[in-house]
Write an enzyme that holds these catalytic residues in place. Sequence first.
Site: not given
Length: 509
Positions: A264-268
């Site tokens: 996800s975008k949270r994985d950067g």
Amino acid sequence: MKNISNPRVRIAPSPTGMVHLGTLRTILYNYLFAKHHNGKFIIRVEDTDRTRLVPGAIENLLEALEWADIKTDEGPYLTSDKKIKQKGETGPYIQSERLDIYKQHIDDLLDKGKAYYCFCDKSRINELREQQVKDKLPPKYDGKCKDLTKEEIKALIDSGAQYVIRFKMPDNKDVIVNDLIRGEIVVNTKDLDDYVLIKSDGFPTYHFASVVDDHLMKITHVMRGDEWIASTPKHVLLYEAFSWQAPEFAHLPAILNKNKKKMSKRDGDSSVSDFVNKGYLKDALLNFISLLGWNAGTDQEIYTLRELEKQFSLDNIHKAGAVFDTDKLDWINGQYIRELSIDEFFDYCLPYLEKDGIMKQTGEDLYLIKTKETLKPTYVKNILKLEQTRIKKFSEIGEAIEFFFADDLDYDIEKLVWKKSTKEETIENLKKLEELLKKTKDELFTEEKLESSIKELMEQSSIDTGSLLWPMRFALSGRERSPGPFELAAALGKEKCLKRIGNAVAKML
Ligand code: GLU
């Protein structure tokens, strides 16, 4: 798989921000499929969710396609002055320009009794949801407006009441989706909602617009991320309601992070531009992405786009999620970096060297940022060459070569001593080396010549390899890991070598 000839495929991005790697993979797979089967690749912009639009996102997407060198056959494109134009005969390809088409098609469904007006306001829908959650029931519209009469509907519309238009879900019917990757998926309509086709702002929902457009744009294969799998039965029912032939569906495996969770975008760093900025090459990135869920069934890992076009097939797409392995991406990128000419490598490195405050090119002049000392491009290229086989991405180049340009190297002098040697011996050996280098003519200061003269010195003076070459390499680089001593010396040049070796000796005395 059935014979596929001249398919028409599309990517249908919503312009809601940056292009992410998952989108790039969907783009790539659709493109490769079209190329492989001599078909057409179409781009359609799905901008009907007016609350999520991000200005510039369409341009961003079209620029990403240009960057990737992926050509579309139909749809929006950017002109040289960055204006959006469209090409193709089944357009317009931007959904907000197709509202009259959706209107015509929703009227058709309403006439056929396959859709209905719903005047329930948000607060009623919310209450209904809350109650269903309390009762542990799946959230579903309860059909309150399903049987309104024509007169009731007209009166409500005339009174200015807000409405949506919903799909009339058939009762207790098995819907079968034959996914080309997942196989058969069966869902009963009992588990589906009378979902919204037209929203209260008059815009169609994704489900409605994409089905109408896929049909009118003659799409034969819908290939998209597996997050859309749950929507597909709804789409199949819509095709049936219109008496249209549904396209084939192929849902691509999820991209997972290293903990095997959906990336996800949270994985950067999941936007394409983040990867480009870090110094991954386009061809390497495309190569890597092509393998996120597909392989040709051979050991081959390095593919050009043309090779992928030849070999790509839906038969070899995996069902299981594809793990995003950064080490593999780095390895692939390294392979591509090795293939660059030194001039190309130099051009790619320069912006990173400037960003790291090391060197800058202004017009013809190349100079060190800190000292303004001018540098000869050939000198810098000789240094860069040493790292071309070592770095994995361009963002590593500054760190890798900064020691070449440092005035004084800062290191722990203990480290100059080879583990099987002594400080005294090291001083003595470095002094001998210094003498030899002093005598070496500039034109003989090459890797090969230095290697042979230094080896000769070691032989004549019975110095073992480690006791000279370790301190030599360390004195020149100040690092435990670096390119080899001879190549290092040749790239640094005589003057710098003598200075560094002299400094090392002085530090030890
Ligand atoms: N607009 C959807 C998206 O943003 C398209 C899904 C599809 O391909 O049907 O991914």
